[in-house]
Design a protein around this motif. Sequence first.
Motif, PDB file in Angstrom:
ATOM      1  N   THR A   1     -14.506 -35.157  25.627  1.00 30.01           N
ATOM      2  CA  THR A   1     -14.823 -36.551  25.327  1.00 30.01           C
ATOM      3  C   THR A   1     -15.940 -37.047  26.237  1.00 30.01           C
TER       4      THR A   1
ATOM      5  N   ARG B   1     -10.794 -38.748  18.562  1.00 27.94           N
ATOM      6  CA  ARG B   1     -11.886 -38.921  17.588  1.00 27.94           C
ATOM      7  C   ARG B   1     -13.239 -38.885  18.281  1.00 27.94           C
ATOM      8  N   ASP B   2     -13.283 -39.327  19.524  1.00 30.53           N
ATOM      9  CA  ASP B   2     -14.521 -39.316  20.304  1.00 30.53           C
ATOM     10  C   ASP B   2     -14.918 -37.899  20.726  1.00 30.53           C
TER      11      ASP B   2
ATOM     12  N   GLY C   1      -7.164 -36.606  15.976  1.00 36.74           N
ATOM     13  CA  GLY C   1      -7.184 -38.062  16.102  1.00 36.74           C
ATOM     14  C   GLY C   1      -6.962 -38.746  14.766  1.00 36.74           C
ATOM     15  N   GLY C   2      -7.602 -38.234  13.723  1.00 31.44           N
ATOM     16  CA  GLY C   2      -7.408 -38.788  12.385  1.00 31.44           C
ATOM     17  C   GLY C   2      -5.976 -38.624  11.911  1.00 31.44           C
TER      18      GLY C   2
ATOM     19  N   GLY D   1     -14.965 -35.041  19.054  1.00 32.97           N
ATOM     20  CA  GLY D   1     -15.674 -34.179  18.117  1.00 32.97           C
ATOM     21  C   GLY D   1     -14.827 -33.078  17.503  1.00 32.97           C
ATOM     22  N   ARG D   2     -15.361 -32.522  16.427  1.00 35.45           N
ATOM     23  CA  ARG D   2     -14.826 -31.413  15.639  1.00 35.45           C
ATOM     24  C   ARG D   2     -13.314 -31.368  15.513  1.00 35.45           C
TER      25      ARG D   2
ATOM     26  N   TRP E   1     -10.906 -31.932  17.482  1.00 33.30           N
ATOM     27  CA  TRP E   1     -10.185 -33.071  18.063  1.00 33.30           C
ATOM     28  C   TRP E   1     -10.238 -34.279  17.141  1.00 33.30           C
ATOM     29  N   GLN E   2     -11.346 -34.453  16.396  1.00 27.20           N
ATOM     30  CA  GLN E   2     -11.441 -35.564  15.442  1.00 27.20           C
ATOM     31  C   GLN E   2     -10.360 -35.458  14.377  1.00 27.20           C
TER      32      GLN E   2
END
Length: 134
Positions: free
Chosen positions: A30, A76-77, A86-87, A79-80, A82-83
Amino acid sequence: MTSVTPTFVYDGDCSFCTTCAEFIERRIPTRARIVPWQFADLDELGLTTEECEEAVQWVSDSARGSGPDAIALLLRDAGRFWQVAGGFIEFGPVRLAAWPAYRWVADHRHLLPGGTAACSLPQAQRDALFGKSS
């Protein structure tokens, strides 16, 4: 309004929370600052001590969140992969379950790996026993 560097705020007096924050710093790419609330400029971030004692916090120019919402925003911050995680946390039914799960973990963090008895105490009691933070 001043631009705010994305910031994830946690309880630095809690060993379990600190262990989780160290994991984030080592493993999750992040761009956010990961900072204990005891060392953060809460006024600049628009946060109160009470909010920070209640749950982790995410503050950025585009979003604010606490508890599992803050964790989702942090992911979500990052990237890839991890997004996606987060979603998933933000997905309606999961988000509905995330808050009770987060609350349970927060209420029992002193019993979890890395936790200590001090993790279970409100800040005022920690200050009385161990001296005032920051």
